[in-house]
Design a protein around this motif. Structure first.
Motif, PDB file in Angstrom:
ATOM      1  N   TYR A 278      31.917   4.696  16.823  1.00 45.98           N
ATOM      2  CA  TYR A 278      31.610   3.908  15.631  1.00 45.98           C
ATOM      3  C   TYR A 278      30.611   2.792  15.944  1.00 45.98           C
ATOM      4  O   TYR A 278      29.680   2.528  15.172  1.00 45.98           O
ATOM      5  CB  TYR A 278      32.896   3.323  15.042  1.00 45.98           C
ATOM      6  CG  TYR A 278      33.740   4.319  14.295  1.00 45.98           C
ATOM      7  CD1 TYR A 278      33.453   4.658  12.981  1.00 45.98           C
ATOM      8  CD2 TYR A 278      34.846   4.918  14.902  1.00 45.98           C
ATOM      9  CE1 TYR A 278      34.239   5.567  12.284  1.00 45.98           C
ATOM     10  CE2 TYR A 278      35.637   5.834  14.215  1.00 45.98           C
ATOM     11  CZ  TYR A 278      35.323   6.154  12.902  1.00 45.98           C
ATOM     12  OH  TYR A 278      36.090   7.059  12.216  1.00 45.98           O
TER      13      TYR A 278
ATOM     14  N   TRP B 257      27.256   4.383  16.476  1.00 42.79           N
ATOM     15  CA  TRP B 257      26.686   4.710  15.169  1.00 42.79           C
ATOM     16  C   TRP B 257      26.005   3.484  14.544  1.00 42.79           C
ATOM     17  O   TRP B 257      24.925   3.589  13.972  1.00 42.79           O
ATOM     18  CB  TRP B 257      27.787   5.174  14.233  1.00 42.79           C
ATOM     19  CG  TRP B 257      27.904   6.655  14.051  1.00 42.79           C
ATOM     20  CD1 TRP B 257      26.964   7.607  14.293  1.00 42.79           C
ATOM     21  CD2 TRP B 257      29.051   7.348  13.537  1.00 42.79           C
ATOM     22  NE1 TRP B 257      27.450   8.848  13.966  1.00 42.79           N
ATOM     23  CE2 TRP B 257      28.724   8.727  13.505  1.00 42.79           C
ATOM     24  CE3 TRP B 257      30.301   6.936  13.114  1.00 42.79           C
ATOM     25  CZ2 TRP B 257      29.617   9.700  13.045  1.00 42.79           C
ATOM     26  CZ3 TRP B 257      31.203   7.899  12.663  1.00 42.79           C
ATOM     27  CH2 TRP B 257      30.856   9.267  12.625  1.00 42.79           C
TER      28      TRP B 257
ATOM     29  N   SER C  91      28.909  13.216  14.055  1.00 37.92           N
ATOM     30  CA  SER C  91      29.878  13.135  15.158  1.00 37.92           C
ATOM     31  C   SER C  91      30.401  14.526  15.448  1.00 37.92           C
ATOM     32  O   SER C  91      30.729  15.285  14.549  1.00 37.92           O
ATOM     33  CB  SER C  91      31.037  12.200  14.804  1.00 37.92           C
ATOM     34  OG  SER C  91      31.593  12.520  13.540  1.00 37.92           O
TER      35      SER C  91
ATOM     36  N   GLN D 185      39.209   3.180   9.765  1.00 35.27           N
ATOM     37  CA  GLN D 185      38.115   4.144   9.925  1.00 35.27           C
ATOM     38  C   GLN D 185      37.306   4.284   8.638  1.00 35.27           C
ATOM     39  O   GLN D 185      36.067   4.382   8.684  1.00 35.27           O
ATOM     40  CB  GLN D 185      38.673   5.510  10.341  1.00 35.27           C
ATOM     41  CG  GLN D 185      39.224   5.526  11.750  1.00 35.27           C
ATOM     42  CD  GLN D 185      39.555   6.935  12.227  1.00 35.27           C
ATOM     43  OE1 GLN D 185      38.690   7.639  12.734  1.00 35.27           O
ATOM     44  NE2 GLN D 185      40.805   7.335  12.070  1.00 35.27           N
TER      45      GLN D 185
ATOM     46  N   LEU E  68      33.379   3.641   8.373  1.00 36.57           N
ATOM     47  CA  LEU E  68      32.501   4.719   7.940  1.00 36.57           C
ATOM     48  C   LEU E  68      31.745   4.352   6.663  1.00 36.57           C
ATOM     49  O   LEU E  68      30.544   4.616   6.544  1.00 36.57           O
ATOM     50  CB  LEU E  68      33.328   5.994   7.727  1.00 36.57           C
ATOM     51  CG  LEU E  68      32.560   7.221   7.257  1.00 36.57           C
ATOM     52  CD1 LEU E  68      31.525   7.656   8.274  1.00 36.57           C
ATOM     53  CD2 LEU E  68      33.545   8.374   6.957  1.00 36.57           C
TER      54      LEU E  68
ATOM     55  N   ASP F 298      27.759   4.004   6.169  1.00 36.81           N
ATOM     56  CA  ASP F 298      27.021   4.774   5.172  1.00 36.81           C
ATOM     57  C   ASP F 298      26.156   3.859   4.308  1.00 36.81           C
ATOM     58  O   ASP F 298      25.034   4.212   3.933  1.00 36.81           O
ATOM     59  CB  ASP F 298      27.994   5.576   4.308  1.00 36.81           C
ATOM     60  CG  ASP F 298      27.359   6.828   3.726  1.00 36.81           C
ATOM     61  OD1 ASP F 298      26.586   7.498   4.439  1.00 36.81           O
ATOM     62  OD2 ASP F 298      27.623   7.146   2.552  1.00 36.81           O
TER      63      ASP F 298
ATOM     64  N   MET G  35      25.268   9.307   6.948  1.00 34.13           N
ATOM     65  CA  MET G  35      26.392   9.644   7.818  1.00 34.13           C
ATOM     66  C   MET G  35      26.904  11.069   7.578  1.00 34.13           C
ATOM     67  O   MET G  35      26.996  11.541   6.443  1.00 34.13           O
ATOM     68  CB  MET G  35      27.538   8.654   7.611  1.00 34.13           C
ATOM     69  CG  MET G  35      27.152   7.198   7.821  1.00 34.13           C
ATOM     70  SD  MET G  35      26.354   6.875   9.413  1.00 34.13           S
ATOM     71  CE  MET G  35      27.693   7.321  10.546  1.00 34.13           C
TER      72      MET G  35
ATOM     73  N   PHE H 294      30.364  13.027   8.833  1.00 37.09           N
ATOM     74  CA  PHE H 294      31.643  12.680   9.452  1.00 37.09           C
ATOM     75  C   PHE H 294      32.298  13.925  10.034  1.00 37.09           C
ATOM     76  O   PHE H 294      33.100  14.593   9.384  1.00 37.09           O
ATOM     77  CB  PHE H 294      32.536  12.016   8.411  1.00 37.09           C
ATOM     78  CG  PHE H 294      33.737  11.302   8.969  1.00 37.09           C
ATOM     79  CD1 PHE H 294      33.636  10.507  10.094  1.00 37.09           C
ATOM     80  CD2 PHE H 294      34.974  11.424   8.357  1.00 37.09           C
ATOM     81  CE1 PHE H 294      34.739   9.835  10.609  1.00 37.09           C
ATOM     82  CE2 PHE H 294      36.089  10.754   8.840  1.00 37.09           C
ATOM     83  CZ  PHE H 294      35.965   9.965   9.982  1.00 37.09           C
TER      84      PHE H 294
ATOM     85  N   ILE I  89      34.969  15.628  12.286  1.00 38.05           N
ATOM     86  CA  ILE I  89      36.299  15.205  12.750  1.00 38.05           C
ATOM     87  C   ILE I  89      37.025  16.365  13.419  1.00 38.05           C
ATOM     88  O   ILE I  89      36.746  17.536  13.161  1.00 38.05           O
ATOM     89  CB  ILE I  89      37.150  14.630  11.592  1.00 38.05           C
ATOM     90  CG1 ILE I  89      37.395  15.696  10.487  1.00 38.05           C
ATOM     91  CG2 ILE I  89      36.471  13.422  10.976  1.00 38.05           C
ATOM     92  CD1 ILE I  89      38.658  16.492  10.651  1.00 38.05           C
TER      93      ILE I  89
ATOM     94  N   SER J 161      31.220   4.326  -0.580  1.00 42.87           N
ATOM     95  CA  SER J 161      30.194   5.069   0.135  1.00 42.87           C
ATOM     96  C   SER J 161      29.054   5.456  -0.797  1.00 42.87           C
ATOM     97  O   SER J 161      29.289   5.915  -1.917  1.00 42.87           O
ATOM     98  CB  SER J 161      30.805   6.337   0.746  1.00 42.87           C
ATOM     99  OG  SER J 161      29.815   7.161   1.291  1.00 42.87           O
TER     100      SER J 161
ATOM    101  N   SER K 199      32.419  10.860  -0.560  1.00 39.87           N
ATOM    102  CA  SER K 199      32.410  10.311   0.788  1.00 39.87           C
ATOM    103  C   SER K 199      31.263  10.978   1.529  1.00 39.87           C
ATOM    104  O   SER K 199      30.695  11.966   1.044  1.00 39.87           O
ATOM    105  CB  SER K 199      33.741  10.591   1.525  1.00 39.87           C
ATOM    106  OG  SER K 199      33.817  11.956   1.899  1.00 39.87           O
TER     107      SER K 199
ATOM    108  N   VAL L  34      32.407  15.692   5.146  1.00 37.59           N
ATOM    109  CA  VAL L  34      33.434  15.825   6.182  1.00 37.59           C
ATOM    110  C   VAL L  34      33.252  17.187   6.842  1.00 37.59           C
ATOM    111  O   VAL L  34      33.428  18.233   6.195  1.00 37.59           O
ATOM    112  CB  VAL L  34      34.846  15.686   5.597  1.00 37.59           C
ATOM    113  CG1 VAL L  34      35.899  15.969   6.662  1.00 37.59           C
ATOM    114  CG2 VAL L  34      35.040  14.286   5.020  1.00 37.59           C
TER     115      VAL L  34
END
Length: 325
Positions: A85, A88, A102, A115, A119, A123, A130, A132, A134, A191, A196, A199
């Motif tokens: 993070y 970033w 990531s 988080q 995030l 953004d 971004m 994300f 995961i 965001s 978001s 993901v």
């Protein structure tokens, strides 16, 4: 198809000046994205106590992913790992166009509200760049070291995705989960990418594919050959059809080296080395399968070697023509 590369935050030579030069070079070479990785600590001990779970579920991958390592052997030999993070944030301020991804954030390691706030802030500051990525994690000893149950990692991941996505909508909400209980709150962040940032669900297992369909936007397997991607894509499409939802996209995380005819690589490595021509052919194979994004970890024992690898990979990308596909 987009092509990205890694900032090797696990190398002890990677400091502020080096990150700035790598990021600037990648952006100038027109890479689409820069990717960070995640570990918190490396537990010390023998194989019995600190074994890293092999990545061999369902889709068999190359030997590198199936060997047995201790945590120190796998990722802790240099006793160095920059926080993803924070890295970033540095990258967001050092670049203007390149996406920031990531591969992957181990989602169960950190509080989901914290988080989400980090995030969402990233953004905003990066103007919506971004990605994300995961994962559930696969180092049991690391979970134990930080006091998080490895047995609950999948359940935590599913719940944390829901909390983070809800937070980043920017609207008041409450949440009553197994691990997270929130009264009605205002998230104090929204965001730019709604609902978001994308993901990307990492993992080569069937459960990872289903998680991508249920909770994500993109499936992000690692080190798969094109034929294995084809198999995974069929299952992805089947699951999306069964659930009656749009099929997620596919991104693939790769570990390559590009052979340099002027200076053959002689260092210790378990990665696959390809000629520029072969790398271009493989990139086209991934693109033909509908892969939207590949992120490639290149040999990086020194800044000089990684910079040359970036040049060689750029040659392969140009030769492949995948950006025009």
């Amino acid at each position: 198809m987009k092509v990205g590369t890694w900032i090797p935050c696990y190398r002890s030579w990677v400091r502020g000046d080096e990150v700035l030069r790598l990021a600037t070079t990648a952006e100038n070479l027109a890479f689409d994205s820069l990717w960070v990785q995640d570990h918190l600590v490396a537990p010390v001990g023998g194989l019995e106590d600190t074994r890293v779970e092999p990545v061999r579920q369902w889709l068999d991958i190359e030997e590198y992913g199936n060997k047995e390592f201790t945590a120190v052997e796998y990722y802790g030999e240099e006793n160095w790992w920059l926080d993803p993070y924070m890295l970033w944030g540095f990258l967001a301020g050092s670049t203007t166009k390149i996406e920031l991804g990531s591969s992957v954030i181990v989602l169960p390691y950190r509080d989901p509200v914290v988080q989400a706030k980090m995030l969402g802030t990233l953004d905003v500051l990066s103007k919506g760049r971004m990605l994300f990525g995961i994962g559930v994690g696969h180092v049991e000893a690391e979970f134990n070291a930080i006091g998080v149950s490895p047995a609950q990692r999948g359940l935590r991941t599913d719940e944390y995705i829901r909390v983070i996505r809800q937070m980043l909508r920017g609207e008041e909400f409450d949440f009553a989960g197994r691990f997270t209980q929130l009264p009605t709150i205002r998230p104090l962040i929204k965001s730019p990418q709604q609902p978001s940032p994308p993901v990307l669900v990492g993992g080569n297992s069937r459960r990872a594919v289903r998680r991508a369909v249920e909770l994500g936007d993109v499936w992000l397997p690692a080190r798969l050959e094109p034929e294995q991607v084809r198999t995974g894509r069929r299952y992805l499409e089947e699951q999306a059809a069964e659930q009656g939802v749009p099929c997620p996209g596919i991104a693939v995380s790769l570990i390559w080296g590009i052979s340099d005819p002027k200076a053959p690589y002689t260092g210790k490595s378990l990665r696959k080395f390809l000629s520029v021509e072969n790398a271009a052919e493989l990139l086209n194979e991934y693109a033909d399968l509908g892969v939207q994004h590949v992120t490639i970890d290149l040999p990086n024992p020194s800044e000089r070697i990684l910079m040359r690898q970036l040049e060689l990979l750029t040659e392969a990308v140009v030769k492949s023509g995948v950006r025009a596909n």
